[in-house]
Design an enzyme around this catalytic site. Structure first.
Site, PDB file in Angstrom:
ATOM      1  CD  GLU B 138      -1.557   0.232   3.573  1.00 39.42           C
ATOM      2  OE1 GLU B 138      -2.161   1.325   3.577  1.00 39.42           O
ATOM      3  OE2 GLU B 138      -1.859  -0.697   4.348  1.00 39.42           O
ATOM      4  CB  SER B 192      -8.979   3.432   9.486  1.00 38.54           C
ATOM      5  OG  SER B 192      -9.667   3.074   8.328  1.00 38.54           O
ATOM      6  CB  SER B 195       1.046   5.403   7.288  1.00 46.13           C
ATOM      7  OG  SER B 195       0.947   4.100   7.791  1.00 46.13           O
ATOM      8  NE  ARG B 207       3.500   2.747   9.003  1.00 45.75           N
ATOM      9  CZ  ARG B 207       3.308   2.712  10.316  1.00 45.75           C
ATOM     10  NH1 ARG B 207       4.313   2.478  11.125  1.00 45.75           N
ATOM     11  NH2 ARG B 207       2.095   2.920  10.820  1.00 45.75           N
TER      12      ARG B 207
END
Lengths: 744, 373
Positions: B138, B192, B195, B207
């Site tokens: 993703e 939701s 990140s 990340r």
């Protein structure tokens, strides 16, 4: 006046009567001064300074110019009144404020007090009440400044102040030995919001960040979600809930872990995410738990970001959100571990709730220079950690009321590190941590309980002619027994539980009931007797060959060491056989050698002095068991010098120096030694340290690493300990250590 | 984006991002279909195209964001329109059933999917609709999709915008801008959950962190606190509310600024802090609660993003994700927070296609994958 029942009981369901007699809570009010008060959202913390008059045993040399007779005692012991300074901190629920103020007003004699320092969010709310009741002017102090001042104070003066919380470990509380340099550190105060403060020096600190998501968010949002009013109840709910019913986890999105990023399936992806997508009722417990995780994780994450940015590794957490709640300490610890991968540990403070009050007090007491002194926690007068924790022990809460106390004594001497510690940051005085070692704990608690009768008897015997000695000794017994019981259930109550802390607690309790030195007369008798043998011993030693002499001197040191009233095996023999003396002690060791100091230590240092070695003889500042005190040693040395030219010359030439160590314990914390001793050690370039006795060389310092040569010697006078160390009772420890070269 | 036109994948062209709350779907509608092609086109392919392009709503919960449609896009040698469709992840099984009913598997297309649901529903696609998913990471998709949309622009307008005068509520204006020097950027994706990525180049990113306090938390708490059911409803309420009735401000505690620490009186000291009082809980409105929830979540994301930007030494902070959809309260607040707390050092940037970049990235992979084949 009666303190109980004076408060309106309508607003709260809880019983507000104070079950402890109020004079045991607000102690020494007669001469109290410098009041400070910290009123938080639910708890009030009162601080004041008092002077405590208590008895101390003083020794005074007789005039020896007249010809001595055999029956003359060596010195005179008198019990004198001494005045020492003490800090009192009392924590109670806001509901008691009025009752408490009334009590204080009625018992406050000192009239020089005009002002009360106040801090905390509730200070303005109660300002008028305080001014009306106490007739003192309320002087407001900045909350954060007080907090930091208080934090510095406890970190500096209470060795086991900080701890790591580990819910699932054998001992939940892992106390940290405080780094001698407490700065810099990060304080994360979680009140209704969160403040992140970087503290670099006593008066240098900066709020580097914060967050509005704090204790108030947990409480406010929690109350809305669960219709539960009280903060404690919300935490109770949370501890019973399952956050996975409310939160969207990584596995709810992925079906499992998000492997490529290393995110496990159980990780929370979206707090309350399930309540956004699922149309169902959620239980109060589950929502409270989810909220708790959400807030704790968020605070932990921010704390880590700030710690990283400012390159800080010591991070302390405080504020009402934390205050002794195992639930929040656990979630915060978890969060910090998660976000720093274990690089930073979340640290909590035993006296966190008192920081504001301590700081406010210090602000008001600046003219007394409290920061110039060293202070010590008084175990007799302090309640200990978790004394009123509702979660831990609801029954106890009901019984002992909701009052928690902390008392700190001003130490006569300023305490510092021994300059010869190889690594002051990693030095831990105590050999066995009884908080972690369950078997050892059980043994020693049993031991101290068993020995209690003997101590009580000894205390009474030492003050046969004093008023109410029996009554006071009985009170001492009750107090100490209660402490032992508390420690059995809450071994973490006063920091790491150790043999040293058990001994110190006993000394504090004895002092509390005016038994400053129960062994003074025994010591006097022993010293008298030993002096008579001194020349004989010295002479017999002198006749030996060099090698034999060294052996004999060392054995003498060890034989003398058997005369330790702290060890039960020895005190049993001594109690039953008053004639038991030096010869017997030697036999017990199956060989030769003077009662501790006179017949053991002096012949030994005499040999050193003859060799041309300079000797610094360090001894306790205050009495502990039958250990010689510095003032006794002064007199003994004088007497020995009168008989022995070697000692006489050494004293005259200043090759023998007597220095007090700042301690009043049978054990020794080398990180809290008299500043003068530290200076002497440094100036004289000490290259050998000899630590003698079970308390100082076995219970403490057995593993201490020094930067010079060291010799630790003792006789193991306890069969359990001997067995643990793989030997028999009365086995000898003779540990000579040379520091590794690398350490320079 | 260089895409060879030699071997085109078979239509239909989809890209799908199955998130925790929403499924985002991009669909390429070819507009250059020749008569010949049209004749060869199988019936259910036509029906899918017709179904998707002639409706703006699908079932009870599916929506096509018409205003986001990219027109006359040439990609892989084909010209057409890119459509942006979303529906709740809760309707995923219905969607799979539809795929089965429309015999999607007979089209022999590869269904490129990203987001957690690509993994979670993989087996359901296989067993229920005989469809194989090409699962994609993703974050890869997010970045590739974002860079692509930014490069093609938004129907001759810039994709990117920022707020001028973010600290002045009266004169705060949305301004389009071009992302000239993209890298490095801190990319904050608010779905939701959240990140946060540090992106140094097209294929170089990490990340940095994430937080579970995201769009799901806002909606979840709003549903519990106000009884609302949709994001739109929650935002509507929030737009009418006043969070200062719920939050305790610095001035509520100190009577004004907390000067010792340079905190303004108007700063929030404790989110939901007033709700500790029973009286205030009883008199509070749903709108105020919704607003406070929105402000709390938004400020928190802003605060974490700002700390990450400082720690990573990155000045550009790009916010994306569906939490920002129709949510000017949050975008303005984030712009303000970045500007104010960094004393003008950081700039918050936003993108028009907020939550669709992952799906676009998956769509691009479809074209790439057949290239490789």
């Amino acid at each position: 006046m009666a303190l109980s029942g004076g408060v309106d009981r309508g607003s709260h369901s809880m019983d507000k009567s104070i079950t402890l007699p109020p004079d045991e809570i607000f102690r020494n009010l007669e001469n109290a001064k410098r009041f400070a008060i910290d009123i938080g959202g639910s708890l009030t913390k009162l601080a004041y300074y008092s002077t405590v008059q208590h008895k101390v045993a003083k020794v005074r040399s007789f005039d020896h110019s007249a010809k001595e007779t055999d029956g003359d005692p060596l010195y005179e012991i008198s019990v004198q009144e001494e005045i020492t300074a003490r800090l009192h901190f009392i924590k109670f629920e806001n509901a008691y404020i009025e009752t408490c103020l009334d009590f204080i007003k009625d018992h406050l004699v000192n009239t020089e007090t005009k002002v009360i320092k106040a801090t905390g969010g509730g200070a303005h709310k109660f300002k008028d009440l305080i001014e009306k009741k106490l007739k003192l002017k309320v002087d407001k102090e900045d909350e954060m400044t007080c907090l930091i001042k208080g934090c510095n104070f406890v970190l500096k003066n209470i060795p086991h102040e900080a701890f790591v919380y580990a819910k699932h470990a054998d001992s939940e509380f892992r106390f940290q030995h405080t780094h001698p340099d407490i700065f810099p550190y990060l304080l994360i105060n979680i009140g209704s919001g969160v403040s992140i403060v970087k503290v670099e020096a006593e008066d240098k600190f900066e709020r580097i960040g914060g967050s509005s998501i704090g204790g108030g968010t947990f409480w406010g949002l929690g109350a809305l979600l669960t219709k539960t009013k009280r903060f404690d109840e919300l935490l109770q709910l949370a501890s019973k809930g399952q956050h996975t019913n409310v939160d969207m986890l990584v596995k709810d999105i992925y079906g499992g872990a998000y492997g490529s990023l290393g995110l496990t399936g159980d990780l929370i992806a979206s707090s309350f995410g399930k309540s956004a997508t699922t149309d169902k009722e959620f239980s109060k417990e589950d929502m409270a738990k989810s909220l708790l995780h959400m807030i704790s994780n968020d605070i932990g994450q921010l704390a880590c970001l700030y710690a990283k940015l400012h390159n800080l590794t010591r991070v302390y957490f405080g504020g009402f959100f934390i205050r002794g709640h195992p639930v929040t300490m656990h979630t915060i610890t978890y969060s910090i571990n998660f976000f720093t991968k274990g690089e930073v540990q979340a640290l909590f403070l035993r006296h966190e709730g008192y920081l504001g009050a301590i700081g406010a007090f210090l602000k008001g007491a600046e003219e007394d220079n409290p920061n110039q002194y060293s202070w010590g926690e008084n175990y007799a007068g302090s309640s200990g950690l978790m004394s009123v924790s509702p979660e831990l022990n609801p029954v106890q809460r009901a019984r002992s009321g909701t009052f928690d106390m902390l008392e700190m004594d001003r130490l006569e001497r300023q305490l510092v590190n021994l300059p010869l510690l190889q690594d002051p940051t990693s030095y831990i005085p105590d050999t066995v941590d009884l908080t972690e070692d369950v078997l050892a704990r059980e043994y020693w608690l049993y031991c101290f309980e068993e020995a209690l009768d003997g101590v009580v008897k000894r205390a009474i015997a030492s003050q046969k002619d004093q008023p109410k000695a029996v009554e006071r000794a009985e009170k001492f017994r009750q107090k100490y027994r209660h402490k032992l019981q508390t420690l059995r259930h809450q071994p973490f109550a006063y920091g790491s539980l150790t043999v040293r802390s058990l001994l110190d607690t006993r000394e504090h309790c004895l002092n509390e009931f005016n038994f400053p030195d129960p062994y003074s007369k025994i010591k006097q008798k022993e010293n008298d007797m030993a002096l008579k043998y001194y020349l004989k011993v010295v002479k017999s030693v002198e006749e030996l060959s060099w090698e034999q002499r060294q052996f004999t001197l060392v054995k003498g040191l060890l034989a003398g060491n058997v005369f330790d009233w702290g060890a039960k095996a020895v005190s049993d023999v001594l109690e039953s056989d008053p004639e038991f003396g030096f010869e017997q002690a030697k036999q017990q060791l199956q060989d030769n050698s003077g009662i501790d100091i006179i017949l053991g230590v002096f012949p030994f240092i005499r040999e050193l002095l003859i060799r041309g070695t300079e000797v610094v003889l360090a001894s306790n500042s205050g009495p502990a068991l039958n250990d010689v005190t510095n003032s006794e040693l002064q007199i003994l040395t004088e007497r020995i010098a009168a008989m022995d030219p070697v000692i006489h010359t050494a004293l005259k030439e200043d090759r023998l120096a007597l220095v007090q160590n700042g301690s009043s314990s049978p054990c020794l914390d080398l990180s809290r030694l008299d500043k003068v001793l530290a200076t002497v050690v440094r100036e004289r370039g000490t290259d050998l340290v000899i630590i003698e006795g079970m308390g100082r060389a076995i219970h403490t310092n057995y593993y201490a690493m020094l930067s010079c040569e060291s010799l630790k010697l003792a006789v193991i006078k306890n069969s359990w300990l001997a067995e643990r160390l793989g030997g028999k009772i009365f086995s000898v420890v003779f540990k000579y250590e040379v520091p590794s070269k690398a350490q320079g | 984006m260089k895409l060879k036109s030699s071997s085109k994948p078979a239509f239909p062209w989809f890209g799908m991002d199955i998130g925790g709350t929403l499924v985002k779907l991009v669909y390429f509608e070819p507009k250059d279909i020749t008569a010949e092609e049209e004749q060869e086109e199988v019936e259910n392919l036509k029906s899918i195209r017709w179904y998707l392009t002639s409706n703006t709503a699908y079932g009870k919960t599916g929506v096509r964001d018409v205003h986001l449609e990219l027109r006359n896009l040439t990609i892989c040698g084909r010209t057409g329109n890119l459509h942006f469709i979303r529906f709740p992840t809760a309707a995923m099984h219905k969607f799979i059933q539809m795929g089965r009913d429309k015999h999607f598997s007979s089209l022999h297309t590869t269904l490129c999917a990203t987001g957690g649901g690509a993994y979670k529903f993989e087996n359901d696609f296989r067993t229920m609709a005989d469809l194989e998913l090409l699962k994609l990471d993703e974050l890869d998709c997010l970045i590739q999709g974002l860079l692509y949309i930014d490069s093609v622009g938004f129907n001759d307008h810039p994709e990117c915008y920022f707020f001028e005068n973010p600290s002045d509520t009266q004169n705060c204006i949305k301004k389009p801008c071009c992302l000239d020097n993209l890298f490095p950027m801190l990319l904050v994706n608010i779905g939701s959950g959240v990140s946060i990525l540090a992106v140094y180049a097209k294929d170089d990113y990490k990340r940095v962190t994430g937080t579970s306090l995201g769009g799901g938390t806002f909606l979840g708490l709003c549903c519990l606190l106000t009884g609302c059911e949709t994001f739109e409803e929650a935002l509507e309420m929030a737009s009418k509310g006043d969070s200062t009735n719920v939050d305790k401000l610095v001035k509520d505690i100190y009577g004004g600024d907390y000067q010792r620490f340079g905190l303004q009186g108007s700063a929030v000291a404790s989110s939901f802090g007033h709700m500790m009082s029973k009286e205030k809980r009883e008199s509070i409105s749903k709108e105020d609660l919704a607003r406070a929830t929105l402000v709390t979540i938004t400020n928190n994301i802003g605060s974490i993003a700002r700390m990450c930007a400082v720690n990573e030494k990155i000045e550009r902070v790009v916010f994306v994700g569906n939490f920002l959809r129709i949510n000017t309260v949050s975008t303005k607040l984030l712009a303000y927070a970045m500007d104010f707390w960094s004393k003008g050092q950081l700039r918050a940037l936003f993108l028009e296609h907020e939550g669709y970049f992952g799906a676009v990235g998956a769509f691009l992979e479809l074209l790439k994958s057949s290239d490789d084949a």
